[in-house]
Design a protein around this motif. Structure first.
Motif, short mmCIF file in Angstrom:
data_model
loop_
_atom_site.label_atom_id
_atom_site.label_comp_id
_atom_site.label_asym_id
_atom_site.label_seq_id
_atom_site.Cartn_x
_atom_site.Cartn_y
_atom_site.Cartn_z
N UNK A 28 47.14 37.35 33.43
CA UNK A 28 45.70 37.34 33.67
C UNK A 28 45.33 36.01 34.28
N UNK A 29 44.77 36.05 35.47
CA UNK A 29 44.34 34.82 36.13
C UNK A 29 43.02 34.39 35.48
N UNK A 30 42.95 33.19 34.93
CA UNK A 30 41.72 32.77 34.24
C UNK A 30 40.59 32.48 35.21
N UNK A 31 39.39 32.79 34.79
CA UNK A 31 38.21 32.40 35.56
C UNK A 31 37.85 30.96 35.23
N UNK A 32 37.16 30.30 36.12
CA UNK A 32 36.79 28.90 35.90
C UNK A 32 35.80 28.77 34.76
N UNK A 33 35.74 27.56 34.19
CA UNK A 33 34.78 27.30 33.12
C UNK A 33 33.35 27.46 33.62
N UNK A 34 33.09 27.03 34.87
CA UNK A 34 31.73 27.16 35.42
C UNK A 34 31.31 28.62 35.46
N UNK A 35 32.21 29.48 35.92
CA UNK A 35 31.85 30.90 36.01
C UNK A 35 31.67 31.52 34.64
#
Length: 298
Positions: free
Chosen positions: A19-26
């Motif tokens: 699973x490719x993690x989403x950024x903290x900002x998103x």
């Protein structure tokens, strides 16, 4: 050099398509209004009801078609398109003619403006994003109204800026609780934001109340963001006053756009007015110009 002194490359585990993690900002970004609008409309709970559902979740004056955009606006756009003069990339801060027109419209003897004081944005929402981004660093805090437009929290939260909510008083026509507002201020307070006329409260602050807020900003030397997208849209018998016309010392970023008064929210034409009589916004001005280069939104 001995063999033991030679660094041994670390052995890392090979990457896998888990699973490719989403950024903290998103992950920190959440807009409640857009979340509600994206859901399917549910039928009314009463099976026998034939009443039509009226959506009150978004301030879009075009939805029901009661009012049309004025022909003057439509004609101006037609002429611009036919001129072939505006099909290229504009300056990131906005087309010069637009900035000049806005400065002329909103300049006031007590708050003079030139085209250099205008930064175009992708709607007033884009102006909100730019204003909070230019004044607030991660870890600082910003004072926001409660009740208030949820986008303020969305923008601040996505940037890891703490939101501190000051109360609006129903019994005083939704004026800000100045004492509560002041109690929230500390050394990390980067800005105070007001929305006048208010969404969702519909109130229109008096000059006296605006001056009380400005006095607070002056005492604590905190800049003000004044969201005035509903400027002049007040009930009969009332007069709207732009906050910047009431001070010669407090630096203010005034936010507005075409969406509400001209019935064109989809055109995404907003702006920031830099009200700065004493040149304390010199770095902020440069910051806004830098932020405008991220996209050529308007």
């Amino acid at each position: 050099m001995s063999p033991s002194a030679i660094a041994t490359p670390s052995v890392s585990q090979p990457r896998r398509w888990d699973a490719v993690p989403a950024s903290e900002v998103s992950r920190r970004t959440f807009n409640p209004i857009r979340d509600v609008l994206s859901r399917p409309v549910q039928p009314l709970s009463t099976p026998k009801s034939t009443k039509e559902i009226i959506s009150l979740s978004i301030g879009d004056p075009t939805v029901f078609g009661n009012f049309k955009t004025h022909p003057v606006v439509v004609k101006a756009v037609e002429e611009a398109i036919r001129s072939y003069a505006f099909n290229g990339y504009p300056p990131s801060v906005g087309v010069p003619q637009a900035r000049e027109a806005i400065a002329k419209k909103y300049s006031h003897p007590q708050a003079p403006l030139t085209a250099d004081d205008v930064v175009m944005a992708s709607g007033c929402s884009g102006a909100v994003e730019m204003a909070i981004s230019v004044l607030c660093n991660e870890g600082q805090n910003i004072l926001l109204p409660r009740p208030g437009f949820c986008l303020y929290n969305t923008v601040a939260g996505s940037r890891n800026v703490e939101t501190r909510l000051y109360n609006l008083l129903a019994e005083k026509n939704w004026e800000a609780d100045i004492d509560h507002m002041e109690s929230l201020i500390d050394q990390n307070t980067a800005a105070i934001l007001i929305n006048n006329p208010s969404n969702p409260c519909g109130s229109n602050f008096t000059k006296a109340h605006l001056k009380a807020i400005l006095d607070l900003c002056e005492r604590h030397k905190i800049p003000l963001i004044s969201d005035e997208i509903y400027a002049d849209m007040v009930f009969s018998g009332q007069v709207f006053t732009s906050t910047a016309t009431l001070t010669s010392t407090v630096p203010i970023l005034t936010l507005s756009g075409l969406a509400k008064q001209w019935l064109v929210p989809g055109w995404r034409i907003g702006w920031i007015l830099i009200n700065d009589r004493n040149n304390v916004f010199e770095n902020v001005r440069r910051g806004l110009f830098a932020l405008s280069t991220l996209i050529n939104g308007p």
